[in-house]
Design a protein around this motif. Sequence first.
Motif, PDB file in Angstrom:
ATOM      1  N   VAL A  91      59.684 -86.998  57.205  1.00  0.00           N
ATOM      2  CA  VAL A  91      59.289 -88.254  57.841  1.00  0.00           C
ATOM      3  C   VAL A  91      57.994 -88.047  58.634  1.00  0.00           C
ATOM      4  CG1 VAL A  91      59.957 -89.987  59.547  1.00  0.00           C
ATOM      5  CG2 VAL A  91      61.646 -89.106  57.924  1.00  0.00           C
ATOM      6  N   SER A  92      57.076 -88.987  58.515  1.00  0.00           N
ATOM      7  CA  SER A  92      55.804 -88.893  59.234  1.00  0.00           C
ATOM      8  C   SER A  92      56.024 -88.696  60.725  1.00  0.00           C
ATOM      9  CB  SER A  92      55.006 -90.184  59.015  1.00  0.00           C
ATOM     10  OG  SER A  92      53.932 -90.242  59.932  1.00  0.00           O
ATOM     11  N   LEU A 129      53.075-104.384  60.830  1.00  0.00           N
ATOM     12  CA  LEU A 129      53.362-103.768  59.523  1.00  0.00           C
ATOM     13  C   LEU A 129      52.160-102.964  59.026  1.00  0.00           C
ATOM     14  CD1 LEU A 129      55.265-106.706  57.764  1.00  0.00           C
ATOM     15  CD2 LEU A 129      56.256-104.532  58.526  1.00  0.00           C
ATOM     16  N   ALA A 130      50.957-103.504  59.229  1.00  0.00           N
ATOM     17  CA  ALA A 130      49.748-102.794  58.780  1.00  0.00           C
ATOM     18  C   ALA A 130      49.641-101.443  59.486  1.00  0.00           C
ATOM     19  CB  ALA A 130      48.510-103.643  59.032  1.00  0.00           C
ATOM     20  N   HIS A 131      49.903-101.451  60.790  1.00  0.00           N
ATOM     21  CA  HIS A 131      49.842-100.180  61.525  1.00  0.00           C
ATOM     22  C   HIS A 131      50.918 -99.218  61.035  1.00  0.00           C
ATOM     23  CE1 HIS A 131      47.529-101.858  65.258  1.00  0.00           C
ATOM     24  NE2 HIS A 131      46.837-101.935  64.138  1.00  0.00           N
ATOM     25  N   GLN A 132      52.075 -99.747  60.695  1.00  0.00           N
ATOM     26  CA  GLN A 132      53.133 -98.866  60.186  1.00  0.00           C
ATOM     27  C   GLN A 132      52.745 -98.241  58.845  1.00  0.00           C
ATOM     28  OE1 GLN A 132      57.333 -99.921  60.551  1.00  0.00           O
ATOM     29  NE2 GLN A 132      56.758-101.685  61.793  1.00  0.00           N
ATOM     30  N   VAL A 133      52.005 -98.973  58.029  1.00  0.00           N
ATOM     31  CA  VAL A 133      51.528 -98.411  56.762  1.00  0.00           C
ATOM     32  C   VAL A 133      50.584 -97.235  57.038  1.00  0.00           C
ATOM     33  CG1 VAL A 133      50.132 -98.850  54.696  1.00  0.00           C
ATOM     34  CG2 VAL A 133      51.867-100.519  55.410  1.00  0.00           C
ATOM     35  N   VAL A 134      49.668 -97.415  57.986  1.00  0.00           N
ATOM     36  CA  VAL A 134      48.750 -96.322  58.325  1.00  0.00           C
ATOM     37  C   VAL A 134      49.521 -95.130  58.898  1.00  0.00           C
ATOM     38  CG1 VAL A 134      46.838 -95.602  59.803  1.00  0.00           C
ATOM     39  CG2 VAL A 134      46.798 -97.850  58.716  1.00  0.00           C
ATOM     40  N   ARG A 135      50.511 -95.429  59.743  1.00  0.00           N
ATOM     41  CA  ARG A 135      51.291 -94.348  60.362  1.00  0.00           C
ATOM     42  C   ARG A 135      52.102 -93.566  59.333  1.00  0.00           C
ATOM     43  NH1 ARG A 135      51.555 -94.257  65.820  1.00  0.00           N
ATOM     44  NH2 ARG A 135      50.542 -95.981  66.878  1.00  0.00           N
ATOM     45  N   GLY A 166      50.224 -87.574  54.596  1.00  0.00           N
ATOM     46  CA  GLY A 166      49.798 -86.402  55.357  1.00  0.00           C
ATOM     47  C   GLY A 166      49.332 -86.685  56.771  1.00  0.00           C
ATOM     48  N   ALA A 167      49.449 -87.933  57.233  1.00  0.00           N
ATOM     49  CA  ALA A 167      48.873 -88.305  58.528  1.00  0.00           C
ATOM     50  C   ALA A 167      49.542 -87.585  59.695  1.00  0.00           C
ATOM     51  CB  ALA A 167      48.987 -89.810  58.734  1.00  0.00           C
ATOM     52  N   THR A 168      48.705 -87.123  60.639  1.00  0.00           N
ATOM     53  CA  THR A 168      49.227 -86.598  61.904  1.00  0.00           C
ATOM     54  C   THR A 168      48.620 -87.329  63.103  1.00  0.00           C
ATOM     55  OG1 THR A 168      47.556 -84.867  62.208  1.00  0.00           O
ATOM     56  CG2 THR A 168      49.458 -84.303  60.845  1.00  0.00           C
ATOM     57  N   ASP A 174      56.699 -93.494  50.601  1.00  0.00           N
ATOM     58  CA  ASP A 174      56.919 -93.818  52.015  1.00  0.00           C
ATOM     59  C   ASP A 174      57.939 -92.850  52.602  1.00  0.00           C
ATOM     60  OD1 ASP A 174      56.396 -96.302  50.347  1.00  0.00           O
ATOM     61  OD2 ASP A 174      56.096 -97.127  52.341  1.00  0.00           O
ATOM     62  N   THR A 175      57.707 -92.452  53.834  1.00  0.00           N
ATOM     63  CA  THR A 175      58.681 -91.556  54.472  1.00  0.00           C
ATOM     64  C   THR A 175      59.613 -92.316  55.415  1.00  0.00           C
ATOM     65  OG1 THR A 175      57.376 -90.930  56.427  1.00  0.00           O
ATOM     66  CG2 THR A 175      56.935 -89.730  54.373  1.00  0.00           C
TER      67      THR A 175
END
Lengths: 415, 415
Positions: free
Chosen positions: A7-8, A278-284, A288-290, A166-167
Amino acid sequence: MAGKLPVSPLAPASFPDLPVIEGASFATAAAGVRYAGRTDVMLCRLAPGSTVAGVFTTSATRSSSVLDCQSKLAAPAESDLGAAILVNSGNANAFTGRAGDDSVEAVCAGVAGVLDLPASRVFTASTGVIGERLAHDRIVAALQTLSTNLSEDAGEDAARAIMTTDTYPKGAGRVIETEAGPIRIAGFAKGSGMIAPDMATMLVYIFTDAAVPQPLLQEILAGATPSTFNAITVDGDTSTSDSLMLAATGKGPARVEEAVSATGTAFAEALHAVMLDLAHQVVRDGEGATKFVEVAVSGARDDADARRVALSIANSPLVKTAIAGEDPNWGRVVMAVGKSGAEADRDALTIRFGDILVAEKGWVSPDYSEDTAAAYMKGQDLRIAVDLGLASGAFTAWTCDLTHAYIDINADYRS
Amino acid sequence: MAGKLPVSPLAPASFPDLPVIEGASFATAAAGVRYAGRTDVMLCRLAPGSTVAGVFTTSATRSSSVLDCQSKLAAPAESDLGAAILVNSGNANAFTGRAGDDSVEAVCAGVAGVLDLPASRVFTASTGVIGERLAHDRIVAALQTLSTNLSEDAGEDAARAIMTTDTYPKGAGRVIETEAGPIRIAGFAKGSGMIAPDMATMLVYIFTDAAVPQPLLQEILAGATPSTFNAITVDGDTSTSDSLMLAATGKGPARVEEAVSATGTAFAEALHAVMLDLAHQVVRDGEGATKFVEVAVSGARDDADARRVALSIANSPLVKTAIAGEDPNWGRVVMAVGKSGAEADRDALTIRFGDILVAEKGWVSPDYSEDTAAAYMKGQDLRIAVDLGLASGAFTAWTCDLTHAYIDINADYRS
């Protein structure tokens, strides 16, 4: 995709309690389109009287489902019988030639049959591997059971069924009071690259119990898109399947008749908040995002120029790798401003990382401390602000960092 | 940059034997601009009568040296006294405000002094970290020694002195026979990202002993740029300092008076070959590169559309990571075609990896074997060919893969 991804680290603590939208019911099934041991089909039934609006990818190679949805929304059929949305994960049914069109037709006919709707009121989306024929018979075989399991409480299940790489499932909702009565809005999304077309694609479904005429619904949805879903980027790539749909069931007390009205404004603001969430959740959940990064550009010649600069920064591999390395590498921000094509004057530029003044008047600030900036970059939520010092154009974009995990996820041989 | 990088696996076996260009002499020095234990300043003297042409970055935040070169070339001064080029590595003198302009002026004045030239005939470039004041006094202090060490045989030394994160020096030359006599062309380049503005930036210097009037020299150089240095990409980022200069000393027997002539055509073709050779070497030294990839697009509405598609593929992080993973992921090629903005028809697309027909008429080819394609992707030099099937527009771009090493090099904290 080789195994389940962790999970991210940027994921919300839990899935939100979504308000129930009367007139929008959901069911999910494990149809075995591609994945084993998880749900992969989501059916949504929209009550008679619902209106539906949509915004779709501009890709020249968009999928059969996208083309079908666009043609149906271009000439909305009567909605006395309601409508339906059917989404499968595991296979994007993109670049599958005429067979792809046949699959969409078969799925729409199947849904129309079990729900007693005209096929012109059935909207579909597919997300997953591209270039492989969709086993639409498996979806059609699940429809009878799906239609008997429809529930207004199954939003989270629906959010899970449309996931690919999606994680975590992504949901957002708002309940607002307006002079016309309460309005409930609930939505969910999937997406873990701006696009990763063989496994992930942004799909968003939002529902409200307000009554909104279709043209107005489309206008409000389209108006909120540029500053939400079109302001995020994970890798700058554009999906063949990106779809954003908004349905208004009209089962609540509120009617939104005009955009410029107290109710219209309140609805638009709440919808915008749900879309941005929702858009921010997609980016989050970016592959590989940290780090979650806001890029705020002001002082541009106009908003379009500000957008160019913001997306140039947010898409730059050099900026994104520097962020991954927690390096306050403002020189790369200057580079990205310069390459954007927007009007810029080196000697009028101001750059801030969070509250830290990094550069002004074409040079590093005399008070700038690299140690302070480096400490700031260790945070998880970052902000890069660029003022071009020319006029009042502004735009804010959101992105994530570019890490080894992005390469691991995307260089992995498909299996 | 943390330590010395290993030489790229795509590097040529050795630096080529460059033809000596009479009238172009070089000297290098270790001035200690930033690096220790290596040369970091290159002085080139061009004999009286030489003409000089240049092509530069279009960045809105370009460096003081670029602005200075552009203004000097816009109104070429008399060349009776010759000209000079001074390049330093280690510091890009970009985004250094007015101090940057002062540094350029000081360096130009210093070179003009030791070589007895007007400052208007001295061209400079700086490459390396940006946003830090250039220690131009260290360069000026080295000029006297540099001027006494000038040699026509020092091309390879010059190529080494301008390196930053480059893992090998890049040179190319041609000697051609024309009806006007032999023409020698020799050039060198640096660059290991399309740009990595705090350490690497593309700089290219090419010399010929032909006599070419300045306007014609500029025309031939500019004409060869779109299909060479403007057709390569490592990360899609654009430098603040990219510079390409061509000097014609006129010391050889050949005079090139007209573009449309046997001599003019031969010269332009040989120059193009040198430029393409150097451009390919820049890609082969792309940060972290393990694969050299040609992206050939044909059948587009026009050449501009073909270029859009080729660069969309060549810049796509998803395509580049798939290549790194040796994955024949043609779905991502379809995605990149779709997002390019060029006119495309899904059902007219043909995609080939090397000689392997992957997809045609909007779907995977019936003869396509994933195993055969996967075996092809294990090669080091790859070719992706896309035919849009619409008209005759064509463009070829070159890129490399996106690997963990790119992130290591660029996420590393500057030190």
